[in-house]
Each structure stands twice: as structure tokens, then as C-alpha cells.
Write a protein that holds these residues in place. Structure first.
Motif, PDB file in Angstrom:
ATOM      1  N   ARG A 291       0.950  -1.163   0.032  1.00 27.64           N
ATOM      2  CA  ARG A 291      -0.059   0.100  -0.039  1.00 27.64           C
ATOM      3  C   ARG A 291       0.842   1.317   0.150  1.00 27.64           C
ATOM      4  O   ARG A 291       0.659   2.228  -0.578  1.00 27.64           O
ATOM      5  N   ASN A 292       2.112   1.253   0.917  1.00 23.95           N
ATOM      6  CA  ASN A 292       2.674   2.461   0.913  1.00 23.95           C
ATOM      7  C   ASN A 292       3.426   2.746  -0.292  1.00 23.95           C
ATOM      8  O   ASN A 292       3.408   3.773  -0.936  1.00 23.95           O
ATOM      9  N   VAL A 293       3.777   1.656  -1.121  1.00 17.56           N
ATOM     10  CA  VAL A 293       4.405   1.836  -2.417  1.00 17.56           C
ATOM     11  C   VAL A 293       3.222   2.235  -3.533  1.00 17.56           C
ATOM     12  O   VAL A 293       3.782   3.204  -4.173  1.00 17.56           O
ATOM     13  N   PHE A 294       2.304   1.736  -3.283  1.00 16.90           N
ATOM     14  CA  PHE A 294       1.154   2.146  -4.378  1.00 16.90           C
ATOM     15  C   PHE A 294       0.821   3.708  -4.039  1.00 16.90           C
ATOM     16  O   PHE A 294       0.637   4.298  -5.160  1.00 16.90           O
ATOM     17  N   TYR A 295       0.511   4.082  -2.963  1.00 15.11           N
ATOM     18  CA  TYR A 295       0.368   5.414  -2.801  1.00 15.11           C
ATOM     19  C   TYR A 295       1.541   6.144  -3.187  1.00 15.11           C
ATOM     20  O   TYR A 295       1.273   7.255  -3.965  1.00 15.11           O
ATOM     21  N   GLY A 296       2.868   6.011  -3.045  1.00 21.74           N
ATOM     22  CA  GLY A 296       3.919   6.759  -3.614  1.00 21.74           C
ATOM     23  C   GLY A 296       3.788   6.782  -5.180  1.00 21.74           C
ATOM     24  O   GLY A 296       4.029   7.852  -5.885  1.00 21.74           O
ATOM     25  N   LEU A 297       3.338   5.699  -5.903  1.00 20.28           N
ATOM     26  CA  LEU A 297       3.343   5.722  -7.257  1.00 20.28           C
ATOM     27  C   LEU A 297       2.169   6.518  -7.709  1.00 20.28           C
ATOM     28  O   LEU A 297       2.087   7.202  -8.986  1.00 20.28           O
TER      29      LEU A 297
END
Length: 181
Positions: A145-151
Motif C-alpha cells: 500500500r505504501n508503494v502504491f500510494y507513492g506511485l
């Protein structure tokens, strides 16, 4: 229940990918190991707490006909995977010969470049839509989730064979993540 023989494998060599695709060991049964949907690797009901051990097991993971196995040159044992055996927990932009690209890192220190080593798509797990990337041997990794929000900060209008909408562009390749209504 079966335990897999790990002679010849050590934590020191856990970052090296052995030639699992060349091995044809006999099936030796089921092992009480589960890779949970949250990314935890559990053996006999207990979480494996040593990251180096999880990484070592990940290097001998094999996917075949919808099932997951740990394989050595001499044996093959089936394990259970709830969703995706790998989890992407870090990312960054890098420059490649194909242009600006997204580099992903998994919890087992696999490094993949979107558009070069892997692709990204939206899939479902228990009716929840989740982002995944492709991995070796037909396996997949859940994008954290943290990576997807960064993307999400890098979303752009894209058009692919699936349609038009919002997605990311990496290494010159467009990926549709949300289709226009």
C-alpha cells in the motif's frame, strides 16, 4: 508432512538465484509452510522471524500448475500461498537505456524494473482490488500500500490495448491502472 533437505544451501548464498528451472526432482509431499496474504512466511504455525531464512526459501520457490513448491535438486515439496508469495515494499525512479523507469524491491531483496523485468496490473484477492507485479517463473508480488500510494504521485493519462485511463509509464511502456468510465 515433509521437511525439505537444504544441504548445500546457506544464508550466505541467499541472494543468488539457483537454477530452479533446470531441476526435475520428485514430488516428496506437502510441507506445513504457508505464505500469508500479509507477506508473513509461517512454518508449522509459527512466523519465520529471520529475514535471511525467508529470502533463502524464496530463492527455491517454484510455481507450477497453480501450486507453489520449494525445490532442491533432489526433492520438491508443496507449500500453501494465500495470495502472492512476494511483497513489494520499496520503489524508486531510476534511469535506464529505455528511459526513466520504476525500480521495485521486494521483502526478499528481489529487484525488478517495471517495463524491463516485470509488468504491473490490478487484480483481486477476496473481492479487494490490489496491484501486482510479475515475478520469475510466473509468480507475482503484491505491491504494498505504501508503494502504491507513492506511485499515485506519478500517475499519468495512458492509453494501452486495454483502453484509456490513468496509469504509470516506466521504461517507455504504459500501464493502465484505472480505466476511464
Amino acid at each position: 508432512m515433509s521437511n525439505i533437505e537444504l544441504k548445500g544451501f546457506s544464508e550466505a548464498t541467499s541472494s543468488v538465484l539457483p537454477p530452479v528451472h533446470t531441476w526435475t526432482p520428485p514430488f516428496c509431499g506437502d510441507m506445513d509452510m504457508v505464505i500469508k496474504a500479509n507477506g508473513d512466511w509461517c512454518h508449522e504455525g509459527s512466523k519465520i522471524k529471520r529475514p535471511a531464512m525467508v529470502t533463502m526459501f524464496s530463492r527455491i520457490l517454484w510455481f507450477e500448475h497453480g501450486e507453489y513448491f520449494l525445490m532442491t535438486p533432489v526433492e520438491k515439496v508443496r507449500i500453501k500461498v494465500d495470495d502472492a508469495p512476494f511483497h513489494v515494499n520499496r520503489w524508486q525512479w531510476i534511469e535506464t537505456v529505455c528511459g526513466r523507469a520504476i525500480e521495485f524491491r521486494t521483502q526478499t531483496e528481489d529487484v525488478l524494473v517495471l517495463g524491463v523485468d516485470c509488468d504491473i496490473w490490478m487484480g483481486f484477492y477476496h473481492e479487494e482490488e490490489r496491484p501486482y507485479i510479475s515475478m520469475r517463473y510466473g509468480m507475482k508480488a503484491l505491491v504494498g500500500r505504501n508503494v502504491f500510494y507513492g506511485l499515485a504521485e506519478s500517475l499519468a493519462e495512458v492509453e494501452t490495448s486495454q483502453g484509456r485511463g490513468v496509469g504509470v509509464i516506466s521504461a517507455g511502456k504504459s500501464y493502465l491502472l484505472m480505466q476511464d468510465a
